[in-house]
Each structure stands twice: as C-alpha cells, then as structure tokens.
Design a protein around this motif. Structure first.
Motif, PDB file in Angstrom:
ATOM      1  N   THR A  31       0.831  -1.189   0.000  1.00 30.19           N
ATOM      2  CA  THR A  31       0.000   0.000   0.000  1.00 30.19           C
ATOM      3  C   THR A  31       0.873   1.249   0.000  1.00 30.19           C
ATOM      4  O   THR A  31       1.601   1.519   0.940  1.00 30.19           O
ATOM      5  N   PHE A  32       0.776   1.999  -1.073  1.00 28.05           N
ATOM      6  CA  PHE A  32       1.630   3.165  -1.278  1.00 28.05           C
ATOM      7  C   PHE A  32       1.435   4.208  -0.192  1.00 28.05           C
ATOM      8  O   PHE A  32       2.369   4.875   0.223  1.00 28.05           O
ATOM      9  N   SER A  33       0.235   4.345   0.284  1.00 28.84           N
ATOM     10  CA  SER A  33      -0.028   5.413   1.241  1.00 28.84           C
ATOM     11  C   SER A  33       0.620   5.149   2.591  1.00 28.84           C
ATOM     12  O   SER A  33       0.654   6.023   3.439  1.00 28.84           O
ATOM     13  N   ASN A  34       1.167   3.955   2.801  1.00 26.40           N
ATOM     14  CA  ASN A  34       1.866   3.670   4.054  1.00 26.40           C
ATOM     15  C   ASN A  34       3.328   4.095   4.029  1.00 26.40           C
ATOM     16  O   ASN A  34       4.069   3.814   4.957  1.00 26.40           O
ATOM     17  N   TYR A  35       3.723   4.740   2.950  1.00 21.16           N
ATOM     18  CA  TYR A  35       5.125   5.075   2.767  1.00 21.16           C
ATOM     19  C   TYR A  35       5.342   6.583   2.716  1.00 21.16           C
ATOM     20  O   TYR A  35       4.649   7.299   1.988  1.00 21.16           O
ATOM     21  N   ALA A  36       6.327   7.045   3.470  1.00 23.10           N
ATOM     22  CA  ALA A  36       6.868   8.375   3.256  1.00 23.10           C
ATOM     23  C   ALA A  36       7.819   8.289   2.070  1.00 23.10           C
ATOM     24  O   ALA A  36       8.488   7.268   1.883  1.00 23.10           O
ATOM     25  N   MET A  37       7.869   9.339   1.268  1.00 24.25           N
ATOM     26  CA  MET A  37       8.630   9.302   0.019  1.00 24.25           C
ATOM     27  C   MET A  37       9.648  10.432  -0.028  1.00 24.25           C
ATOM     28  O   MET A  37       9.451  11.497   0.572  1.00 24.25           O
ATOM     29  N   GLY A  38      10.700  10.184  -0.775  1.00 22.01           N
ATOM     30  CA  GLY A  38      11.718  11.218  -0.928  1.00 22.01           C
ATOM     31  C   GLY A  38      12.346  11.167  -2.308  1.00 22.01           C
ATOM     32  O   GLY A  38      12.264  10.158  -3.004  1.00 22.01           O
ATOM     33  N   ARG A  53      25.444  11.185  -2.748  1.00 29.24           N
ATOM     34  CA  ARG A  53      23.997  11.319  -2.908  1.00 29.24           C
ATOM     35  C   ARG A  53      23.491  12.402  -1.973  1.00 29.24           C
ATOM     36  O   ARG A  53      23.873  12.454  -0.796  1.00 29.24           O
ATOM     37  N   GLU A  54      22.631  13.263  -2.490  1.00 24.28           N
ATOM     38  CA  GLU A  54      22.137  14.349  -1.664  1.00 24.28           C
ATOM     39  C   GLU A  54      20.615  14.408  -1.682  1.00 24.28           C
ATOM     40  O   GLU A  54      19.966  14.064  -2.670  1.00 24.28           O
ATOM     41  N   PHE A  55      20.093  14.866  -0.580  1.00 24.70           N
ATOM     42  CA  PHE A  55      18.657  15.013  -0.413  1.00 24.70           C
ATOM     43  C   PHE A  55      18.130  16.136  -1.285  1.00 24.70           C
ATOM     44  O   PHE A  55      18.765  17.184  -1.413  1.00 24.70           O
ATOM     45  N   VAL A  56      16.948  15.918  -1.860  1.00 21.01           N
ATOM     46  CA  VAL A  56      16.295  16.950  -2.660  1.00 21.01           C
ATOM     47  C   VAL A  56      14.980  17.376  -2.014  1.00 21.01           C
ATOM     48  O   VAL A  56      14.765  18.561  -1.757  1.00 21.01           O
ATOM     49  N   ALA A  57      14.097  16.413  -1.767  1.00 21.88           N
ATOM     50  CA  ALA A  57      12.775  16.750  -1.229  1.00 21.88           C
ATOM     51  C   ALA A  57      12.154  15.506  -0.607  1.00 21.88           C
ATOM     52  O   ALA A  57      12.500  14.384  -0.964  1.00 21.88           O
ATOM     53  N   ALA A  58      11.226  15.734   0.326  1.00 24.92           N
ATOM     54  CA  ALA A  58      10.528  14.621   0.965  1.00 24.92           C
ATOM     55  C   ALA A  58       9.089  15.009   1.240  1.00 24.92           C
ATOM     56  O   ALA A  58       8.768  16.196   1.389  1.00 24.92           O
ATOM     57  N   ILE A  59       8.242  13.999   1.330  1.00 24.24           N
ATOM     58  CA  ILE A  59       6.822  14.207   1.559  1.00 24.24           C
ATOM     59  C   ILE A  59       6.316  13.121   2.492  1.00 24.24           C
ATOM     60  O   ILE A  59       6.754  11.981   2.443  1.00 24.24           O
ATOM     61  N   ASN A  60       5.383  13.486   3.359  1.00 23.80           N
ATOM     62  CA  ASN A  60       4.886  12.509   4.323  1.00 23.80           C
ATOM     63  C   ASN A  60       3.797  11.644   3.697  1.00 23.80           C
ATOM     64  O   ASN A  60       3.401  11.808   2.552  1.00 23.80           O
ATOM     65  N   TRP A  61       3.334  10.735   4.502  1.00 27.18           N
ATOM     66  CA  TRP A  61       2.309   9.774   4.112  1.00 27.18           C
ATOM     67  C   TRP A  61       1.101  10.475   3.496  1.00 27.18           C
ATOM     68  O   TRP A  61       0.653  10.119   2.420  1.00 27.18           O
ATOM     69  N   GLY A  62       0.586  11.464   4.180  1.00 29.79           N
ATOM     70  CA  GLY A  62      -0.640  12.113   3.738  1.00 29.79           C
ATOM     71  C   GLY A  62      -0.444  13.153   2.653  1.00 29.79           C
ATOM     72  O   GLY A  62      -1.424  13.624   2.065  1.00 29.79           O
ATOM     73  N   GLY A  63       0.800  13.529   2.404  1.00 28.08           N
ATOM     74  CA  GLY A  63       1.078  14.502   1.359  1.00 28.08           C
ATOM     75  C   GLY A  63       0.912  15.949   1.784  1.00 28.08           C
ATOM     76  O   GLY A  63       0.977  16.851   0.943  1.00 28.08           O
ATOM     77  N   ASP A  64       0.752  16.195   3.073  1.00 28.06           N
ATOM     78  CA  ASP A  64       0.530  17.568   3.524  1.00 28.06           C
ATOM     79  C   ASP A  64       1.719  18.163   4.248  1.00 28.06           C
ATOM     80  O   ASP A  64       1.662  19.310   4.712  1.00 28.06           O
ATOM     81  N   ARG A  65       2.789  17.404   4.372  1.00 26.83           N
ATOM     82  CA  ARG A  65       4.028  17.928   4.952  1.00 26.83           C
ATOM     83  C   ARG A  65       5.151  17.701   3.961  1.00 26.83           C
ATOM     84  O   ARG A  65       5.333  16.592   3.451  1.00 26.83           O
ATOM     85  N   LEU A  66       5.876  18.788   3.681  1.00 31.26           N
ATOM     86  CA  LEU A  66       6.917  18.756   2.663  1.00 31.26           C
ATOM     87  C   LEU A  66       8.184  19.363   3.233  1.00 31.26           C
ATOM     88  O   LEU A  66       8.125  20.236   4.099  1.00 31.26           O
ATOM     89  N   THR A  67       9.322  18.940   2.716  1.00 31.65           N
ATOM     90  CA  THR A  67      10.577  19.589   3.062  1.00 31.65           C
ATOM     91  C   THR A  67      11.506  19.523   1.859  1.00 31.65           C
ATOM     92  O   THR A  67      11.415  18.590   1.049  1.00 31.65           O
ATOM     93  N   TYR A  68      12.376  20.529   1.749  1.00 24.04           N
ATOM     94  CA  TYR A  68      13.248  20.641   0.583  1.00 24.04           C
ATOM     95  C   TYR A  68      14.666  20.980   1.003  1.00 24.04           C
ATOM     96  O   TYR A  68      14.901  21.631   2.027  1.00 24.04           O
ATOM     97  N   ALA A  69      15.602  20.589   0.167  1.00 24.11           N
ATOM     98  CA  ALA A  69      16.964  21.078   0.312  1.00 24.11           C
ATOM     99  C   ALA A  69      16.986  22.567  -0.016  1.00 24.11           C
ATOM    100  O   ALA A  69      16.222  23.031  -0.871  1.00 24.11           O
ATOM    101  N   GLU A  98      -3.015   7.029  -7.397  1.00 24.22           N
ATOM    102  CA  GLU A  98      -2.256   6.603  -8.571  1.00 24.22           C
ATOM    103  C   GLU A  98      -0.926   5.959  -8.205  1.00 24.22           C
ATOM    104  O   GLU A  98      -0.148   5.576  -9.085  1.00 24.22           O
ATOM    105  N   ASN A  99      -0.644   5.850  -6.904  1.00 24.41           N
ATOM    106  CA  ASN A  99       0.613   5.251  -6.436  1.00 24.41           C
ATOM    107  C   ASN A  99       1.830   5.923  -7.056  1.00 24.41           C
ATOM    108  O   ASN A  99       2.792   5.261  -7.477  1.00 24.41           O
ATOM    109  N   THR A 100       1.786   7.244  -7.106  1.00 20.87           N
ATOM    110  CA  THR A 100       2.848   7.977  -7.784  1.00 20.87           C
ATOM    111  C   THR A 100       3.267   9.194  -6.970  1.00 20.87           C
ATOM    112  O   THR A 100       2.419   9.867  -6.372  1.00 20.87           O
TER     113      THR A 100
END
Length: 127
Positions: A28-35, A45-61, A76-78
């Motif tokens: 289940t895609f929604s159980n994953y935080a993504m980066g 390798r360097e961090f660019v951006a991340a998003i939480n499970w719900g998609g309402d919290r974001l962070t950027y380099a 859409e699992n994307t």
C-alpha cells in the motif's frame, strides 16, 4: 516490499522545467513516506525533497527550495517532482525512495532512513 520506477528525466537547457514521476507497486503506497535524492558524478547522494504519508508535509533542500515541488497521488501510487528554473548544477541522476511508516506526519531527509529505491533517471541541464 515496494518497487519504484522513475521516469521523466532528460536533457534540457537552463531555465527549463521537467517533471519527474515515480510509480510505486507492491504494498500500500499510502503507508510510505517518500523522498527524492540526486547524485552527480563524483559527488555523494544528496537530499532533494521529501513528503509525508498524507502529502501535507513537505521539506526541501535549500538548493532547490522555491524551484522544485514534491507531490504525491496515493490513488495513482505515484510521487512527483516538478522542477522549474533548472540550473546546470541540478544535473544528476535522480532517485526516488520509500520508507514504510505508521506515522502520518513523519518525513525523512537522510538517505539512510529509506528502505526502497528506484533505479534513477538522468537529468542533464545545459548552460
């Protein structure tokens, strides 16, 4: 287990835009935080951006803040990375990553915190 496949990279001129996509399959895609991370030749390798499970919290380099936008469509699992005002220093292989989490708010900016990785997509920005 989740499988990740990136797409959308390419060769563009400075100032152009690209949108990267990362399609996930498996659990289940929604159980994953993504980066998104990137790696240029000869660099770590360097961090660019991340998003939480719900998609309402974001962070950027800091290097991409104001130019890049991360988003996700759990139906859409994307996960996406919209990249505007591209610079030659953005040239790198871009990877998406996933980390399973039971937290709806956590997001992660260290590559060691992620469990699954895509194969990467090349982004080249010419001056």
């Amino acid at each position: 287990q989740v499988q990740l496949v990136e797409s959308g990279g390419g060769l563009v001129q400075a100032g152009a835009s690209l949108r990267l996509s990362c399609a996930a399959s498996g659990r289940t895609f929604s159980n994953y935080a993504m980066g998104w991370f990137r790696q240029a030749p000869g660099k770590e390798r360097e961090f660019v951006a991340a998003i939480n499970w719900g998609g309402d919290r974001l962070t950027y380099a800091d290097s991409v803040k104001g130019r890049f936008t991360i988003s996700r469509d759990n139906a859409e699992n994307t996960v996406y990375l919209q990249m505007n005002s591209l610079k030659p220093e953005d040239t790198a292989v871009y990877y998406c990553a996933a980390r399973m989490t039971y937290s709806t708010i956590n997001l992660y900016s260290a590559w060691t915190q992620y469990d699954y990785w895509g194969q990467g997509t090349q982004v080249t920005v010419s001056s």
